[in-house]
Design a protein around this motif. Sequence first.
Motif, PDB file in Angstrom:
ATOM      1  N   ASN A 134     -30.072 -46.125  -3.426  1.00 23.71           N
ATOM      2  CA  ASN A 134     -31.289 -46.470  -4.024  1.00 23.71           C
ATOM      3  C   ASN A 134     -32.600 -46.298  -3.223  1.00 23.71           C
ATOM      4  OD1 ASN A 134     -31.978 -48.984  -5.948  1.00 23.71           O
ATOM      5  ND2 ASN A 134     -33.071 -49.594  -4.263  1.00 23.71           N
ATOM      6  N   THR A 135     -32.338 -46.428  -2.011  1.00 25.72           N
ATOM      7  CA  THR A 135     -33.582 -46.368  -1.142  1.00 25.72           C
ATOM      8  C   THR A 135     -33.982 -44.938  -1.226  1.00 25.72           C
ATOM      9  OG1 THR A 135     -32.776 -47.800   0.410  1.00 25.72           O
ATOM     10  CG2 THR A 135     -34.444 -46.079   1.252  1.00 25.72           C
ATOM     11  N   LEU A 136     -33.132 -43.769  -1.168  1.00 29.42           N
ATOM     12  CA  LEU A 136     -33.385 -42.270  -1.365  1.00 29.42           C
ATOM     13  C   LEU A 136     -33.984 -42.020  -2.799  1.00 29.42           C
ATOM     14  CD1 LEU A 136     -30.360 -40.919   0.485  1.00 29.42           C
ATOM     15  CD2 LEU A 136     -32.697 -40.900   1.387  1.00 29.42           C
ATOM     16  N   LEU A 137     -33.397 -42.564  -3.993  1.00 25.92           N
ATOM     17  CA  LEU A 137     -33.918 -42.277  -5.454  1.00 25.92           C
ATOM     18  C   LEU A 137     -35.270 -42.890  -5.312  1.00 25.92           C
ATOM     19  CD1 LEU A 137     -30.651 -43.000  -7.506  1.00 25.92           C
ATOM     20  CD2 LEU A 137     -31.916 -40.926  -6.973  1.00 25.92           C
ATOM     21  N   LEU A 169     -31.227 -34.512  -7.302  1.00 25.29           N
ATOM     22  CA  LEU A 169     -29.529 -34.480  -6.641  1.00 25.29           C
ATOM     23  C   LEU A 169     -29.781 -33.695  -5.329  1.00 25.29           C
ATOM     24  CD1 LEU A 169     -27.192 -34.638  -9.543  1.00 25.29           C
ATOM     25  CD2 LEU A 169     -28.307 -36.475  -8.220  1.00 25.29           C
ATOM     26  N   THR A 170     -30.470 -32.590  -5.256  1.00 29.39           N
ATOM     27  CA  THR A 170     -30.325 -31.560  -4.061  1.00 29.39           C
ATOM     28  C   THR A 170     -31.171 -32.466  -2.703  1.00 29.39           C
ATOM     29  OG1 THR A 170     -30.589 -29.780  -5.317  1.00 29.39           O
ATOM     30  CG2 THR A 170     -31.333 -29.636  -3.083  1.00 29.39           C
ATOM     31  N   ARG A 171     -32.243 -33.238  -3.375  1.00 32.36           N
ATOM     32  CA  ARG A 171     -32.850 -34.008  -2.124  1.00 32.36           C
ATOM     33  C   ARG A 171     -32.009 -35.283  -1.766  1.00 32.36           C
ATOM     34  NH1 ARG A 171     -38.246 -33.583  -2.073  1.00 32.36           N
ATOM     35  NH2 ARG A 171     -38.075 -35.254  -0.268  1.00 32.36           N
ATOM     36  N   LEU A 172     -31.302 -35.804  -2.970  1.00 31.56           N
ATOM     37  CA  LEU A 172     -30.383 -37.026  -2.588  1.00 31.56           C
ATOM     38  C   LEU A 172     -29.166 -36.513  -1.696  1.00 31.56           C
ATOM     39  CD1 LEU A 172     -29.576 -40.030  -3.263  1.00 31.56           C
ATOM     40  CD2 LEU A 172     -28.415 -39.092  -5.259  1.00 31.56           C
ATOM     41  N   ASP A 217     -16.595 -37.666   5.106  1.00 30.81           N
ATOM     42  CA  ASP A 217     -16.674 -37.094   3.783  1.00 30.81           C
ATOM     43  C   ASP A 217     -17.217 -38.218   2.729  1.00 30.81           C
ATOM     44  OD1 ASP A 217     -16.328 -34.668   4.389  1.00 30.81           O
ATOM     45  OD2 ASP A 217     -13.935 -34.876   4.039  1.00 30.81           O
ATOM     46  N   ASP A 218     -18.046 -39.367   3.116  1.00 26.96           N
ATOM     47  CA  ASP A 218     -18.572 -40.371   2.155  1.00 26.96           C
ATOM     48  C   ASP A 218     -19.465 -39.690   1.527  1.00 26.96           C
ATOM     49  OD1 ASP A 218     -16.717 -42.041   3.148  1.00 26.96           O
ATOM     50  OD2 ASP A 218     -18.057 -42.836   4.753  1.00 26.96           O
ATOM     51  N   GLY A 219     -19.707 -40.298   0.222  1.00 25.95           N
ATOM     52  CA  GLY A 219     -20.784 -39.622  -0.647  1.00 25.95           C
ATOM     53  C   GLY A 219     -20.888 -40.336  -2.101  1.00 25.95           C
ATOM     54  N   MET A 220     -21.055 -39.720  -3.060  1.00 26.63           N
ATOM     55  CA  MET A 220     -21.598 -40.377  -4.257  1.00 26.63           C
ATOM     56  C   MET A 220     -21.378 -39.443  -5.631  1.00 26.63           C
ATOM     57  SD  MET A 220     -25.292 -41.801  -3.447  1.00 26.63           S
ATOM     58  CE  MET A 220     -25.681 -42.762  -1.866  1.00 26.63           C
ATOM     59  N   ASP A 221     -20.729 -39.952  -6.598  1.00 30.00           N
ATOM     60  CA  ASP A 221     -20.739 -39.157  -7.889  1.00 30.00           C
ATOM     61  C   ASP A 221     -21.798 -39.635  -8.882  1.00 30.00           C
ATOM     62  OD1 ASP A 221     -18.631 -37.831  -7.029  1.00 30.00           O
ATOM     63  OD2 ASP A 221     -17.263 -38.993  -7.994  1.00 30.00           O
ATOM     64  N   VAL A 222     -22.809 -38.804  -9.225  1.00 25.75           N
ATOM     65  CA  VAL A 222     -24.000 -39.150 -10.216  1.00 25.75           C
ATOM     66  C   VAL A 222     -23.980 -38.618 -11.242  1.00 25.75           C
ATOM     67  CG1 VAL A 222     -26.501 -39.450  -9.900  1.00 25.75           C
ATOM     68  CG2 VAL A 222     -25.073 -39.274  -7.892  1.00 25.75           C
ATOM     69  N   PHE A 258     -30.627 -32.948 -17.855  1.00 24.96           N
ATOM     70  CA  PHE A 258     -29.417 -33.621 -17.414  1.00 24.96           C
ATOM     71  C   PHE A 258     -28.849 -32.558 -16.174  1.00 24.96           C
ATOM     72  CE2 PHE A 258     -24.727 -33.383 -17.346  1.00 24.96           C
ATOM     73  CZ  PHE A 258     -24.380 -34.466 -16.646  1.00 24.96           C
ATOM     74  N   THR A 259     -28.398 -33.602 -15.138  1.00 24.96           N
ATOM     75  CA  THR A 259     -27.561 -32.822 -13.901  1.00 24.96           C
ATOM     76  C   THR A 259     -26.727 -33.943 -13.441  1.00 24.96           C
ATOM     77  OG1 THR A 259     -29.576 -31.735 -13.031  1.00 24.96           O
ATOM     78  CG2 THR A 259     -27.760 -31.850 -11.431  1.00 24.96           C
ATOM     79  N   GLY A 260     -25.397 -33.499 -13.321  1.00 22.96           N
ATOM     80  CA  GLY A 260     -24.500 -34.111 -13.040  1.00 22.96           C
ATOM     81  C   GLY A 260     -23.689 -33.820 -11.624  1.00 22.96           C
ATOM     82  N   ALA A 261     -23.388 -34.802 -10.871  1.00 23.97           N
ATOM     83  CA  ALA A 261     -22.543 -34.467  -9.597  1.00 23.97           C
ATOM     84  C   ALA A 261     -21.196 -35.296  -9.881  1.00 23.97           C
ATOM     85  CB  ALA A 261     -23.320 -35.012  -8.341  1.00 23.97           C
ATOM     86  N   LYS A 262     -20.245 -34.303 -10.342  1.00 24.79           N
ATOM     87  CA  LYS A 262     -18.994 -34.660 -10.870  1.00 24.79           C
ATOM     88  C   LYS A 262     -18.773 -35.813 -11.978  1.00 24.79           C
ATOM     89  CE  LYS A 262     -16.019 -33.236  -6.986  1.00 24.79           C
ATOM     90  NZ  LYS A 262     -15.276 -33.782  -6.062  1.00 24.79           N
ATOM     91  N   ARG A 263     -19.942 -35.858 -12.744  1.00 24.52           N
ATOM     92  CA  ARG A 263     -20.156 -37.021 -13.809  1.00 24.52           C
ATOM     93  C   ARG A 263     -20.715 -36.325 -14.867  1.00 24.52           C
ATOM     94  NH1 ARG A 263     -16.380 -39.703 -14.087  1.00 24.52           N
ATOM     95  NH2 ARG A 263     -17.443 -40.763 -15.421  1.00 24.52           N
TER      96      ARG A 263
END
Length: 660
Positions: free
Chosen positions: A486-489, A505-508, A524-529, A546-551
Amino acid sequence: MLSKSINIQINIFSFTRFVTSSFLILFLFCFSNQTAAQTKIIMGTTTDTKGNPVEGVTVIMPNIGEGISNSNGGFTIEYSVSKGSPKKVNVEKEGYSLIDYDLGKNGLAITLRELDRTLKGQVFAQKNAPLSSAEVTWKGVNYEKVTQTDAVGNFYMEIPNGKTITSSSEFVINGTKINGKFFSYDSKLNEVKIVLSGDLSNPILKESKTKKEESKTEKVAEDTVKIQERINLENVVNDLEMQKSMLAEQGYKIRAAMEEIADELNRSNITPQEKSRLRRELEALAAQLIKNETAFEEAQAETRKLMDKIKGLLYEKDSMTTAFTEKIEEVEAEKKLARLYVLVAVIFVILLLVVVGIGAFFSRKINKQKSDLEKSNYDLNQTKGDLETKIDEIQNLNKEVTAKNQKITDSIRYAQTIQEAILPPNIEFEKAFADHFVLYSPKDMVSGDFYWMANHYTLDGQKTVLAAVDCTGHGVPGAFMSMIGNTLLNEIVNQEKVFDTAQILTRLHEGVKKSLQQNNMSNDDGMDVCICTIHFNSDETAHVQFTGAKRPLYYFQNSFLQSLKGDTKSIGGRDRKDKPFTTQDLYLMKGDCLYLMTDGFSDQQNADNKKFGTTRLLELLEKNATLTLSVQKQELNDELQTHSWGTEQRDDITILGVKI
């Protein structure tokens, strides 16, 4: 028993009840504005999960009034307008817990679930000696319950709804089957006693037929009651329960204060400085939550160890007291025998010398035994003093544990409010879309899922950035990941004005790796967006990037539900293949819908461990896509509850639906 009481207390203030109560307050506030000017009436029904009416349910609105459901499950609450709008709703019914609230054609519908009952039991070996550390199994059709006895043979187990104990019930003690001839069940007290003995005349197993057997039964029952009374810790548990009730009341007041802070954050006229200050306070409290949760787990484990130790010490004391009593009786018998020898010596004067010698022998023996008994008595008194000292130490530790529990519980509740406060308010959705819904259901009190939104007005027109994010894990670890995301977005979109979804998403991705030091640490902690930027045109059309990170992204257009697949790359983690994020463009007309979601809904299992499935979810969305979004949300909720009935929620669930 202490551990069970603690779990029950915690479950009373579950997150589901807090969220459903919030939605119910919103509904009652809207409904009350349409009633008469002087008095208003709230009507509703209370039913169980099978749709049967539940009578005697007390529905309480603290600042308004209360009502009690009748035999048909109906209730009404009439109140004066001067009392204001409803603020809180509580539902009370012994043996039931609240599942959900819903507004239908017939008014407010409240659904309750019948709670499992707790069976209390005790296992005896031969001669009525309690059997400790024994494995107890209760078998039935399609179910099996297993537990273990404590130091005095007591055990507790949950009875499933609709299940009862009869003479045909079967218990298994340490692998040995026990039928109805070897146990007795008191249905009023919900208690069972089991005796591992082949003697069916045991007073616990059946009624005596002679006065001698009746006397023996009464004595055994009296001795059993005395044993239980000496080792009973009910007073300690009751004190803890009273203290926890006070903690719950304090938690209620603290949550009320947190809601006021959340209301301040949702005010439209709040200044950026005030909003930034409040969020910094929330982030500081979130850091404190992790420390408190760790202390809470340690305190819980220490409490269980201390109570087990108390039971063992008290049982050891009881055994030593019994042995001491038996020694006294033995000495008294020997004294009687000595007096008999003296009498024989008087009668038989001829054997006077022999009798004197015998008397001297027994006298020395008695004196020696008396000395031994006095020493044993001294040792017992010393042991008693040591036990009392240890009990005082344990009570002091319990006070410390209680204080820590209070801080931890308050912090968890506060963290829940912190996370809810950072989510976009409804007014932001209303500024951008004709209609919308948010289906947000965390698995635990705090969530690893979150949704994010930002409205910006540029020379090119309005731009809205919308995202649904699934962080690694759930509960407190997932919540911390959501705070980072949330802070990064906020920094990328709101401060740096980046609207290209691939760049966002690249910056995130880079921000998460830097925050978690993943280049230097092996995690390897991370997020699917799923994220999209919506450019609104003056002709009521919209250009969606639209851009998706595994979603994926789903959209309903021309009477069909369609989808755009996301990239195979996640946010964060170690980059094995450094692939860039890509953008996809979509053009929508007025009335078309977008759906953003995490995988929690489709992965939810039922009682047969079968997932809901992505195909079934998409069919449900397409079937209801022409309905209003509020109705679509209700249909999704109903299908999910029907599918997952009787099972725990597997993961955090988030689905966003918006209409252009």
